[in-house]
Design a protein around this motif. Structure first.
Motif, PDB file in Angstrom:
ATOM      1  N   THR A   2       0.844  -1.200   0.000  1.00 54.64           N
ATOM      2  CA  THR A   2       0.000   0.000   0.000  1.00 54.64           C
ATOM      3  C   THR A   2       0.877   1.247   0.000  1.00 54.64           C
ATOM      4  O   THR A   2       1.743   1.408   0.849  1.00 54.64           O
ATOM      5  CB  THR A   2      -0.922   0.025   1.226  1.00 54.64           C
ATOM      6  N   TRP A   3       0.637   2.115  -0.960  1.00 53.45           N
ATOM      7  CA  TRP A   3       1.443   3.328  -1.144  1.00 53.45           C
ATOM      8  C   TRP A   3       0.603   4.539  -0.776  1.00 53.45           C
ATOM      9  O   TRP A   3      -0.405   4.825  -1.422  1.00 53.45           O
ATOM     10  CB  TRP A   3       1.915   3.400  -2.601  1.00 53.45           C
ATOM     11  N   GLY A   4       1.018   5.241   0.280  1.00 57.36           N
ATOM     12  CA  GLY A   4       0.381   6.498   0.632  1.00 57.36           C
ATOM     13  C   GLY A   4       0.933   7.594  -0.264  1.00 57.36           C
ATOM     14  O   GLY A   4       2.025   8.101  -0.027  1.00 57.36           O
ATOM     15  N   LEU A   5       0.173   7.955  -1.292  1.00 62.04           N
ATOM     16  CA  LEU A   5       0.647   8.895  -2.317  1.00 62.04           C
ATOM     17  C   LEU A   5       0.552  10.324  -1.802  1.00 62.04           C
ATOM     18  O   LEU A   5      -0.525  10.774  -1.392  1.00 62.04           O
ATOM     19  CB  LEU A   5      -0.193   8.731  -3.583  1.00 62.04           C
ATOM     20  N   THR A   6       1.674  11.054  -1.811  1.00 60.05           N
ATOM     21  CA  THR A   6       1.689  12.426  -1.301  1.00 60.05           C
ATOM     22  C   THR A   6       2.502  13.341  -2.211  1.00 60.05           C
ATOM     23  O   THR A   6       3.480  12.901  -2.833  1.00 60.05           O
ATOM     24  CB  THR A   6       2.295  12.497   0.122  1.00 60.05           C
ATOM     25  N   TYR A   7       2.086  14.604  -2.251  1.00 59.28           N
ATOM     26  CA  TYR A   7       2.820  15.643  -2.990  1.00 59.28           C
ATOM     27  C   TYR A   7       2.881  16.900  -2.138  1.00 59.28           C
ATOM     28  O   TYR A   7       1.892  17.296  -1.523  1.00 59.28           O
ATOM     29  CB  TYR A   7       2.151  15.936  -4.338  1.00 59.28           C
ATOM     30  N   ASP A   8       4.052  17.537  -2.122  1.00 67.06           N
ATOM     31  CA  ASP A   8       4.297  18.709  -1.288  1.00 67.06           C
ATOM     32  C   ASP A   8       4.465  19.985  -2.114  1.00 67.06           C
ATOM     33  O   ASP A   8       4.831  19.938  -3.285  1.00 67.06           O
ATOM     34  CB  ASP A   8       5.591  18.526  -0.485  1.00 67.06           C
ATOM     35  N   ASP A   9       4.253  21.113  -1.439  1.00 64.28           N
ATOM     36  CA  ASP A   9       4.691  22.450  -1.849  1.00 64.28           C
ATOM     37  C   ASP A   9       3.745  23.202  -2.762  1.00 64.28           C
ATOM     38  O   ASP A   9       4.007  24.352  -3.085  1.00 64.28           O
ATOM     39  CB  ASP A   9       6.071  22.417  -2.524  1.00 64.28           C
ATOM     40  N   GLY A  10       2.667  22.604  -3.223  1.00 60.82           N
ATOM     41  CA  GLY A  10       1.721  23.322  -4.047  1.00 60.82           C
ATOM     42  C   GLY A  10       0.725  24.095  -3.182  1.00 60.82           C
ATOM     43  O   GLY A  10       0.929  24.236  -1.968  1.00 60.82           O
ATOM     44  N   PRO A  11      -0.360  24.569  -3.827  1.00 59.15           N
ATOM     45  CA  PRO A  11      -0.636  24.425  -5.262  1.00 59.15           C
ATOM     46  C   PRO A  11       0.287  25.304  -6.105  1.00 59.15           C
ATOM     47  O   PRO A  11       0.738  26.354  -5.672  1.00 59.15           O
ATOM     48  CB  PRO A  11      -2.094  24.883  -5.379  1.00 59.15           C
ATOM     49  N   ALA A  12       0.567  24.798  -7.322  1.00 53.72           N
ATOM     50  CA  ALA A  12       1.460  25.499  -8.229  1.00 53.72           C
ATOM     51  C   ALA A  12       0.854  25.520  -9.630  1.00 53.72           C
ATOM     52  O   ALA A  12      -0.181  24.909  -9.884  1.00 53.72           O
ATOM     53  CB  ALA A  12       2.832  24.818  -8.249  1.00 53.72           C
ATOM     54  N   PHE A  13       1.522  26.204 -10.545  1.00 48.42           N
ATOM     55  CA  PHE A  13       1.014  26.310 -11.913  1.00 48.42           C
ATOM     56  C   PHE A  13       0.960  24.961 -12.616  1.00 48.42           C
ATOM     57  O   PHE A  13       0.216  24.792 -13.580  1.00 48.42           O
ATOM     58  CB  PHE A  13       1.894  27.277 -12.712  1.00 48.42           C
ATOM     59  N   TYR A  14       1.730  23.990 -12.122  1.00 54.48           N
ATOM     60  CA  TYR A  14       1.813  22.690 -12.794  1.00 54.48           C
ATOM     61  C   TYR A  14       0.975  21.627 -12.096  1.00 54.48           C
ATOM     62  O   TYR A  14       0.864  20.510 -12.583  1.00 54.48           O
ATOM     63  CB  TYR A  14       3.284  22.257 -12.872  1.00 54.48           C
ATOM     64  N   THR A  15       0.378  21.990 -10.974  1.00 49.91           N
ATOM     65  CA  THR A  15      -0.487  21.053 -10.261  1.00 49.91           C
ATOM     66  C   THR A  15      -1.653  20.559 -11.121  1.00 49.91           C
ATOM     67  O   THR A  15      -1.994  19.375 -11.073  1.00 49.91           O
ATOM     68  CB  THR A  15      -1.007  21.685  -8.963  1.00 49.91           C
ATOM     69  N   PRO A  16      -2.296  21.417 -11.945  1.00 49.31           N
ATOM     70  CA  PRO A  16      -3.389  20.908 -12.791  1.00 49.31           C
ATOM     71  C   PRO A  16      -2.965  19.783 -13.721  1.00 49.31           C
ATOM     72  O   PRO A  16      -3.774  18.883 -14.015  1.00 49.31           O
ATOM     73  CB  PRO A  16      -3.834  22.155 -13.573  1.00 49.31           C
TER      74      PRO A  16
END
Length: 283
Positions: A2-16
């Motif tokens: 099981t992978w807890g998917l995470t992303y940091d530091d946004g929202p940014a122009f490339y998040t969409p």
């Protein structure tokens, strides 16, 4: 697996771009949001929330918290929670410190503010599941090295008896391109298959339990209910975020004494900031 998917530091122009790919693959993630960026791109934050992703706190200015005073830490976390609430209507109850920089003083303040700490998987004192994708933009790390880091992570996920959390970012275009062009497609094709989901789901909780106003989890209630009445948070309760296999370790930052750290003093500072906090936490 099981992978807890995470992303940091946004929202940014490339998040969409990342959101589009996650939507195409029917994947959900936890986004650790920087408050000062959320106030600049509220529509993107709303899109993340409306798509069913978990929103969590990543401070206001992305600074090292262990170097700050108690009041500054409270401001970093409190103002981030406020702008997120203003934009999406609910208040997150999880947070990730920038750089993984945390000690017992910062952790105590976060818990007193109703924020459970979520970092990323550590398998030894020197080995963590960090892709280092953040440093592609500045030329410190190459795309090839990030993929080597990812291969290292893949080679170790079967050696642990828990799920895992990987550190990734959505601030810069290169990091998003690596995620959507290499890491996520490879993960989706992996055999045996990964179960990819937000941190809150990894804890066997519904998405609504990731927010103060909608959390009705009796084993890990928020510090203050939506009506403002205070309840005591059991930070070690079964299923709490601290139970995840993550790199929640004391960093080499300043100790509490250098900032005049005292539990009664911190309680007074939290109250002065307008936060409802039970005094029992500070006894």
């Amino acid at each position: 697996m099981t992978w807890g998917l995470t992303y940091d530091d946004g929202p940014a122009f490339y998040t969409p771009n990342l959101l589009d790919y996650l939507g195409q693959q029917n994947l959900k993630s936890t986004f650790f949001v920087v408050g000062s960026r959320a106030i600049s791109l509220p529509a993107t934050l709303q899109a993340q929330h409306m798509a069913g992703h978990q929103i969590a706190v990543h401070t206001w200015s992305h600074s090292a918290l262990t170097t700050m005073s108690n009041d500054a830490i409270i401001a970093e976390l409190g103002w981030s929670r406020k702008i997120i609430k203003d934009v999406i209507g609910v208040t997150p109850n999880m947070f990730r410190p920038p750089f993984g920089d945390i000690d017992d003083r910062v952790r105590a303040i976060a818990i007193a503010m109703g924020l459970n700490v979520v970092l990323w998987t550590r398998i030894s004192p020197y080995a963590t599941f960090d892709t280092d994708d953040f440093n592609i933009n500045g030329g410190v790390t190459s795309v090839q090295q990030v993929l080597v880091n990812w291969d290292y992570i893949l080679g170790n996920v079967t050696s642990i008896n828990t799920g895992f959390i990987v550190l990734e970012h959505d601030l810069f275009p290169q990091a998003v391109q690596v995620a959507t062009g290499y890491i996520l497609p490879g993960a989706l094709a992996h055999q045996p298959p990964f179960k990819i989901e937000p941190v809150i789901t990894c804890l066997n909780k519904p998405l609504k339990d990731a927010y103060v106003e909608t959390n009705d989890n009796k084993t890990n209630p928020p510090i203050a209910s939506a009506s403002g009445s205070a309840v005591i948070l059991s930070s070690g309760a079964p299923g709490s975020a601290q139970a995840t296999h993550a790199a929640d370790s004391t960093s080499g930052g300043s100790n509490g004494a250098s900032h005049g750290f005292s539990l009664p003093g911190m309680h007074a500072a939290l109250l002065a900031a307008g936060l409802v906090v039970p005094a029992a936490l500070f006894l």
